[in-house]
Design a protein around this motif. Structure first.
Motif, short mmCIF file in Angstrom:
data_model
loop_
_atom_site.label_atom_id
_atom_site.label_comp_id
_atom_site.label_asym_id
_atom_site.label_seq_id
_atom_site.Cartn_x
_atom_site.Cartn_y
_atom_site.Cartn_z
N SER A 1 41.02 34.50 46.14
CA SER A 1 41.32 33.51 45.45
C SER A 1 42.63 33.07 45.34
CB SER A 1 40.60 32.93 45.48
OG SER A 1 40.16 32.78 44.45
N GLY A 2 43.39 33.90 44.51
CA GLY A 2 44.00 34.03 44.53
C GLY A 2 44.54 35.08 42.27
N VAL A 3 45.36 33.98 42.09
CA VAL A 3 45.78 35.42 40.22
C VAL A 3 44.61 34.53 39.44
CG1 VAL A 3 46.60 35.54 38.49
CG2 VAL A 3 47.68 35.62 41.07
N VAL A 4 43.89 34.87 38.76
CA VAL A 4 42.94 34.75 37.87
C VAL A 4 43.70 34.67 36.51
CG1 VAL A 4 39.96 33.54 37.56
CG2 VAL A 4 40.99 34.62 40.00
N LYS A 5 43.09 33.89 35.96
CA LYS A 5 43.82 34.12 34.58
C LYS A 5 42.82 33.90 33.07
CE LYS A 5 48.51 33.25 34.62
NZ LYS A 5 49.89 31.93 33.88
N VAL A 6 42.68 35.18 32.49
CA VAL A 6 41.27 34.41 31.17
C VAL A 6 41.71 35.46 29.95
CG1 VAL A 6 39.55 34.74 33.01
CG2 VAL A 6 40.76 36.80 32.12
N SER A 7 41.19 34.41 29.10
CA SER A 7 42.02 35.20 27.61
C SER A 7 40.18 35.38 26.44
CB SER A 7 42.64 34.30 27.15
OG SER A 7 42.17 33.01 26.88
N ALA B 1 44.63 37.78 19.74
CA ALA B 1 43.90 37.43 21.07
C ALA B 1 44.39 38.42 21.63
CB ALA B 1 45.47 35.97 20.79
N TRP B 2 43.92 38.29 23.19
CA TRP B 2 44.12 38.91 24.63
C TRP B 2 44.33 38.16 25.68
CZ3 TRP B 2 40.92 38.77 28.32
CH2 TRP B 2 39.18 39.37 27.55
N GLU B 3 44.67 38.40 26.61
CA GLU B 3 44.84 36.94 27.92
C GLU B 3 45.10 38.76 29.17
OE1 GLU B 3 48.25 35.36 27.92
OE2 GLU B 3 50.29 36.65 28.36
N ALA B 4 44.75 38.48 30.38
CA ALA B 4 44.48 38.86 31.56
C ALA B 4 45.20 38.09 32.62
CB ALA B 4 42.89 39.88 31.55
N GLU B 5 45.16 38.56 33.81
CA GLU B 5 45.33 38.34 34.93
C GLU B 5 44.64 39.19 35.83
OE1 GLU B 5 49.31 37.66 35.69
OE2 GLU B 5 49.96 36.19 33.60
N ALA B 6 43.61 38.81 36.92
CA ALA B 6 43.28 39.22 37.76
C ALA B 6 43.94 38.95 38.96
CB ALA B 6 41.60 39.61 38.06
N THR B 7 44.48 40.11 40.53
CA THR B 7 44.00 39.50 41.36
C THR B 7 42.97 39.86 42.16
OG1 THR B 7 46.85 40.49 41.11
CG2 THR B 7 45.93 40.18 43.02
N THR B 8 42.13 38.47 42.92
CA THR B 8 41.65 38.43 43.95
C THR B 8 41.53 37.24 45.48
OG1 THR B 8 41.16 36.08 43.29
CG2 THR B 8 40.45 37.88 41.65
N ARG C 1 37.40 33.86 25.64
CA ARG C 1 37.14 32.22 25.56
C ARG C 1 37.16 31.76 26.76
NH1 ARG C 1 42.25 33.48 21.71
NH2 ARG C 1 41.14 33.96 20.15
N GLY C 2 35.86 30.70 27.02
CA GLY C 2 35.63 30.21 27.77
C GLY C 2 34.96 30.51 29.20
N ASP C 3 35.20 30.62 30.74
CA ASP C 3 33.68 30.72 30.93
C ASP C 3 33.67 32.81 31.57
OD1 ASP C 3 32.95 28.17 32.25
OD2 ASP C 3 34.63 28.27 33.21
N ASP C 4 32.73 33.27 31.02
CA ASP C 4 31.88 34.39 31.26
C ASP C 4 31.93 34.63 32.57
OD1 ASP C 4 31.79 36.91 30.21
OD2 ASP C 4 30.28 36.41 30.09
N GLY C 5 32.77 34.50 33.70
CA GLY C 5 32.84 34.96 34.90
C GLY C 5 33.11 35.98 34.98
N PRO C 6 33.12 36.55 36.21
CA PRO C 6 33.58 38.19 36.91
C PRO C 6 34.37 38.59 35.92
CG PRO C 6 32.29 36.69 38.59
CD PRO C 6 32.32 35.85 37.94
N VAL C 7 35.61 37.83 36.83
CA VAL C 7 37.11 38.39 36.07
C VAL C 7 36.92 38.55 35.10
CG1 VAL C 7 39.38 37.83 35.77
CG2 VAL C 7 38.20 37.61 38.22
N ALA C 8 36.37 37.41 34.00
CA ALA C 8 36.24 37.59 32.29
C ALA C 8 35.66 38.72 32.17
CB ALA C 8 35.52 36.17 31.70
N ARG C 9 34.53 39.21 32.68
CA ARG C 9 33.38 39.78 31.93
C ARG C 9 34.41 41.45 32.69
NH1 ARG C 9 29.51 37.31 34.62
NH2 ARG C 9 29.78 38.13 36.61
#
Length: 344
Positions: A99-105, A90-97, A129-137
């Motif tokens: 609109s704020g901090v976006v977390k994906v896994s 498993a992995w996780e990521a946090e991106a600063t955008t 896992r979950g929505d495949d949005g810009p941050v996830a990609r």
């Protein structure tokens, strides 16, 4: 062939009252699945991939799943690892955008990690896992670019640890004494013609050679039978796998898997040609030591029989073994037979 208990005493392992497997002379198998789970967790969980570069933080979190089998077989202080595993990390990521901090896994999956491919990096699949949005990609692409090499490097560390004995390494280091993998003929050739294979215990006794037919003058026949606790196709793979030869004997090997193809073992001391190959059933080879007279080849015939599931009996017959080498030494048959015994 000699009956049980009637063979040469030099080759019989005596039973001990305390049940001690002295110097791992008998085959011993160690289950390594839980050790593998612990080792891979320590290697792969919590790996930092990115630490805020470009506004993205990315790391592995846990070994979610490990399925399959892992073990090491030990014989005379030598190790043959065996494993077929699949794992999910498993992995996780946090991106600063804006609109704020976006977390994906997401997950990184290795569908097949096996000893037969120990010299190759396994396939690694990365998913979100979950929505495949810009941050996830973006996070997935970053893992493929930066994370994949880190994960494969750690997996190579696991593979190297298994090759050294896994959880049995300390035991091996304390018991192992420096011995040659093969005896050496007077002409300088290594005499052990085959690597050890996966069996849990040694057959009661190695059957001695016997002459079923009269040999040509100046030549002898070697015959023996061994029982292994593994599948016939696995035994065949071991004997035809040059990478396992290299690792087990610590010498160069080149083995063609085609009929008519050549092979070379122990840095070229043994060479020959494949005459007949039936996967999991039969190996027939023209076979010679470099110290034998020019033009002299024996014929090695290995027949694989699997009388019941997980039990394999190999019958060896080697004909036309010269009694003397090119230097006049008369120990060729003895040394060749001893070589087979010492490594199988």
């Amino acid at each position: 062939m000699a009956k049980y208990g009637e063979g040469d005493a030099r080759w019989i392992v005596q039973e001990r009252a305390d049940g001690t497997n002295v110097h791992n002379w008998h085959w011993a198998e160690r289950d390594c699945l839980e050790w593998s789970r612990s080792r891979l967790t320590s290697l792969l969980a919590g790996l930092p991939v990115l630490s805020g570069e470009g506004g993205l933080a990315l790391r592995t979190t846990a070994l979610d799943k490990l399925d399959g089998e892992a073990y090491v077989n030990i014989r005379k202080g030598k190790v043959i690892p065996g494993y077929e595993l699949s794992l999910t990390l498993a992995w996780e990521a946090e991106a600063t955008t804006e609109s704020g901090v976006v977390k994906v896994s997401g997950a990184a999956e290795v569908p097949y990690l096996a000893d037969e491919n120990a010299d190759e990096d396994p396939e690694l699949r990365v998913t979100v896992r979950g929505d495949d949005g810009p941050v996830a990609r973006r996070a997935k692409d970053a893992f493929l670019t930066k994370g994949k090499p880190l994960v494969l490097e750690k997996i190579r560390e696991y593979v190297a640890a298994m090759a050294k004995g896994g959880p049995a390494k300390d035991e091996l280091d304390s018991k192992k004494s420096p011995t040659k993998a093969a005896a050496v003929e007077a002409g300088g050739a290594a005499t052990a013609p085959a690597p050890a294979a996966e069996k849990k215990e040694e057959a009661p006794a190695v059957k001695e050679k016997k002459a079923k037919a009269k040999d040509k003058e100046g030549f002898k026949t070697i015959e023996m039978t061994e029982k292994f606790y593994c599948r016939a196709k696995d035994m065949y793979e071991i004997l035809m796998d040059e990478n396992r030869w290299k690792g087990f004997t610590q010498s160069n090997a080149r083995i063609s898997r085609e009929v008519g193809g050549q092979f070379s073992l122990f840095d070229g001391s043994i060479s020959g040609v494949n005459e007949e190959l039936q996967e999991g059933k039969l190996i027939v080879q023209k076979w010679r030591f470099g110290s034998w007279p020019d033009g002299v080849h024996s014929t090695v015939r290995l027949v694989f029989d699997e009388p019941e599931s997980g039990v394999t009996v190999i019958s060896l017959k080697q004909t036309d073994v010269p009694e003397e080498d090119r230097y006049g030494n008369s120990t060729v048959v003895e040394n060749t037979e001893r070589g087979w015994r010492e490594l199988i």
